[in-house]
Design an enzyme around this catalytic site. Structure first.
Site, PDB file in Angstrom:
ATOM      1  N   ASN A  39       0.344  -1.185   0.152  1.00 35.04           N
ATOM      2  CA  ASN A  39       0.051   0.459   0.343  1.00 35.04           C
ATOM      3  C   ASN A  39       0.758   1.101   0.209  1.00 35.04           C
ATOM      4  O   ASN A  39       1.808   1.360   0.520  1.00 35.04           O
ATOM      5  CB  ASN A  39      -0.978   0.285   1.152  1.00 35.04           C
ATOM      6  CG  ASN A  39      -0.840   0.819   2.576  1.00 35.04           C
ATOM      7  OD1 ASN A  39      -0.699   2.258   2.969  1.00 35.04           O
ATOM      8  ND2 ASN A  39       0.303  -0.478   3.205  1.00 35.04           N
ATOM      9  N   PHE A  94      -1.828   8.389   4.523  1.00 29.15           N
ATOM     10  CA  PHE A  94      -2.613   8.659   5.481  1.00 29.15           C
ATOM     11  C   PHE A  94      -3.281   8.920   4.843  1.00 29.15           C
ATOM     12  O   PHE A  94      -4.228  10.522   5.277  1.00 29.15           O
ATOM     13  CB  PHE A  94      -1.673   9.851   6.334  1.00 29.15           C
ATOM     14  CG  PHE A  94      -0.568   9.471   7.577  1.00 29.15           C
ATOM     15  CD1 PHE A  94      -0.501   7.476   7.303  1.00 29.15           C
ATOM     16  CD2 PHE A  94       0.124   9.711   8.033  1.00 29.15           C
ATOM     17  CE1 PHE A  94       0.915   7.369   8.273  1.00 29.15           C
ATOM     18  CE2 PHE A  94       1.631   9.622   8.944  1.00 29.15           C
ATOM     19  CZ  PHE A  94       1.418   8.137   9.035  1.00 29.15           C
ATOM     20  N   LYS A 148       5.530   3.652  16.779  1.00 28.05           N
ATOM     21  CA  LYS A 148       5.757   2.254  16.158  1.00 28.05           C
ATOM     22  C   LYS A 148       6.637   2.244  14.863  1.00 28.05           C
ATOM     23  O   LYS A 148       7.088   3.471  14.542  1.00 28.05           O
ATOM     24  CB  LYS A 148       4.391   2.138  15.300  1.00 28.05           C
ATOM     25  CG  LYS A 148       3.934   1.314  14.424  1.00 28.05           C
ATOM     26  CD  LYS A 148       3.189   1.002  13.580  1.00 28.05           C
ATOM     27  CE  LYS A 148       2.053  -0.325  12.841  1.00 28.05           C
ATOM     28  NZ  LYS A 148       1.160  -0.550  12.467  1.00 28.05           N
ATOM     29  N   SER A 177       5.755   5.451   8.498  1.00 27.20           N
ATOM     30  CA  SER A 177       5.148   5.002   7.454  1.00 27.20           C
ATOM     31  C   SER A 177       5.761   5.099   6.163  1.00 27.20           C
ATOM     32  O   SER A 177       6.731   6.239   6.355  1.00 27.20           O
ATOM     33  CB  SER A 177       4.159   5.402   7.370  1.00 27.20           C
ATOM     34  OG  SER A 177       3.343   5.256   6.258  1.00 27.20           O
ATOM     35  N   ASN A 211       6.377  -1.440  11.610  1.00 26.94           N
ATOM     36  CA  ASN A 211       5.598  -1.213  10.479  1.00 26.94           C
ATOM     37  C   ASN A 211       5.700  -1.912   8.984  1.00 26.94           C
ATOM     38  O   ASN A 211       6.790  -3.257   9.382  1.00 26.94           O
ATOM     39  CB  ASN A 211       5.575   0.259  10.579  1.00 26.94           C
ATOM     40  CG  ASN A 211       4.838   0.685   9.593  1.00 26.94           C
ATOM     41  OD1 ASN A 211       3.866   0.792   8.792  1.00 26.94           O
ATOM     42  ND2 ASN A 211       4.382   2.294  10.181  1.00 26.94           N
ATOM     43  N   ASN A 251       5.214   5.784   2.742  1.00 30.01           N
ATOM     44  CA  ASN A 251       4.191   7.066   2.743  1.00 30.01           C
ATOM     45  C   ASN A 251       4.223   7.788   2.195  1.00 30.01           C
ATOM     46  O   ASN A 251       3.409   8.588   1.638  1.00 30.01           O
ATOM     47  CB  ASN A 251       3.112   6.031   1.837  1.00 30.01           C
ATOM     48  CG  ASN A 251       2.996   4.505   1.761  1.00 30.01           C
ATOM     49  OD1 ASN A 251       3.844   3.934   1.255  1.00 30.01           O
ATOM     50  ND2 ASN A 251       2.257   3.661   2.488  1.00 30.01           N
ATOM     51  N   THR A 252       4.249   8.463   3.500  1.00 33.20           N
ATOM     52  CA  THR A 252       4.346  10.160   3.587  1.00 33.20           C
ATOM     53  C   THR A 252       6.183  10.374   3.526  1.00 33.20           C
ATOM     54  O   THR A 252       6.475  10.290   3.849  1.00 33.20           O
ATOM     55  CB  THR A 252       4.178  10.958   5.075  1.00 33.20           C
ATOM     56  OG1 THR A 252       2.812  10.270   4.820  1.00 33.20           O
ATOM     57  CG2 THR A 252       3.715  12.087   5.705  1.00 33.20           C
TER      58      THR A 252
END
Length: 361
Positions: free
Chosen positions: A116, A120, A223, A181, A252, A183-184
């Site tokens: 993915n 967010f 995390k 994460s 994560n 993805n940011t």
């Protein structure tokens, strides 16, 4: 029924469309009067061996729902009814944001994995706070995973996390600081020990200042990513503990693509599911060793069976979480893992989960 009927139908849809359809169904089910309350005793009958107290709070099962599946907390009653011991909602940011462009969620069936790059996407912390407050008393603890908005530069990131704390302080049973994460853009840079220590110290101070009673203050967990160099992982764990965090979540999603066979392996984003099983268990063991058991560790990554969950508990996790397996195995997974864990504890002569936490660390 899920494997042979529902999953084939859902897997014909785009992965994100199937996700939204399923979540909408669970949201509607959550609104059916009395159904969640009546269903939970059937899906999660009393299992004394699974009960434990963590951070002064009773957990009926060590199995929880990982963040990312119910970002906006729209289906908390339905997920609780499946038999989870706790739920983690989010990641939530101070302001609502759409996330990254679609497509951004991909299945890798033969690998038992997902990739993915959601980014967010969520409705904002105030909306989540209102939704959780409207539920009133909840059957299981609900943790809130918090992050920064994409447009917020790293040097101002701490204020975003504090805004989230202020917004949901009264309805969160725990906070999860998400700095891992992939993805940011730039977010993982916050895992550097000095930056991470300062951020966690600020969040802990905000939480401690926000509640009148010390007993009502939700714990703060951090995390971490599975892709850190061992020395960096050790430094990050040390910084988290020194800053006063109350727990760690390991781990994560990963950027690694080792051993994958599905064509979607080329997609950018975070990988979750079976490929993380062993890696995350190793990191749980390392986190438990580094922390010397001073704070609870939550193990997440590639849990598909009771044996997977049991391995993480024995490696040092007090609690564990699932996400990807729920997509592949369906709602019956929760009950199967709970029953399997009870049987494994009975086999080993353990009266409770707490007796086996970290025995192989």
């Amino acid at each position: 029924m899920y494997r042979h009927l529902l999953r084939p139908a859902l897997f014909r849809l785009d992965a994100e469309d199937a996700h939204h359809l399923t979540l909408r169904g669970l949201e509607l089910a959550s609104a059916v009067p009395l159904w969640p309350a009546l269903a939970r005793p059937l899906s999660a009958p009393p299992a004394p061996r699974l009960r434990q107290e963590v951070w002064g709070r009773a957990y009926a099962s060590p199995l929880g729902l990982a963040a990312g599946l119910d970002k906006n907390g729209v289906a908390v009653p339905a997920f609780a009814a499946l038999g989870f011991g706790f739920l983690e909602v989010g990641t939530v940011t101070p302001l609502a944001q759409p996330g990254n462009d679609r497509p951004r969620l991909f299945r890798l069936p033969q690998d038992g994995a997902l990739i993915n790059r959601m980014g967010f996407n969520n409705g904002g912390a105030p909306a989540l706070a209102g939704r959780l407050a409207a539920l009133g008393r909840r059957p299981v603890p609900v943790w809130v995973n918090i992050g920064k908005n994409k447009a917020t530069p790293n040097e101002a990131a701490a204020e975003d996390y504090l805004k989230c704390v202020r917004a949901v302080q009264e309805v969160a049973d725990a906070f999860v600081v998400n700095v891992s994460s992939p993805n940011t853009p730039g977010l993982r840079a916050l895992q550097a020990a000095d930056d991470l220590g300062a951020l966690v110290r600020a969040v802990v101070a905000e939480v401690e200042a926000g509640r009148v009673s010390r007993l009502s203050r939700p714990p703060v967990l951090v995390k971490l990513a599975p892709d850190l160099h061992p020395a960096d992982f050790e430094a990050s764990v040390g910084a988290v503990l020194d800053a006063g965090a109350h727990g760690l979540i390991v781990s994560n999603t990963t950027l690694a693509r080792d051993g994958l066979t599905h064509p979607h392996r080329e997609q950018t984003g975070g990988l979750s599911g079976r490929p993380l099983t062993e890696r995350s268990t190793e990191l749980v063991r390392e986190a438990y060793r580094l922390s010397r058991g001073r704070v609870p560790v939550v193990g997440v990554g590639g849990i598909f069976t009771a044996e997977d969950a049991y391995a993480k508990l024995r490696a040092g996790a007090s609690l564990v979480e699932v996400y990807s397996a729920l997509i592949y195995e369906g709602p019956g997974l929760v009950g199967r893992i709970n029953r399997g864990l009870s049987a494994l504890l009975e086999r080993d002569g353990a009266r409770s989960v707490a007796e086996i936490v970290g025995v192989e660390a």
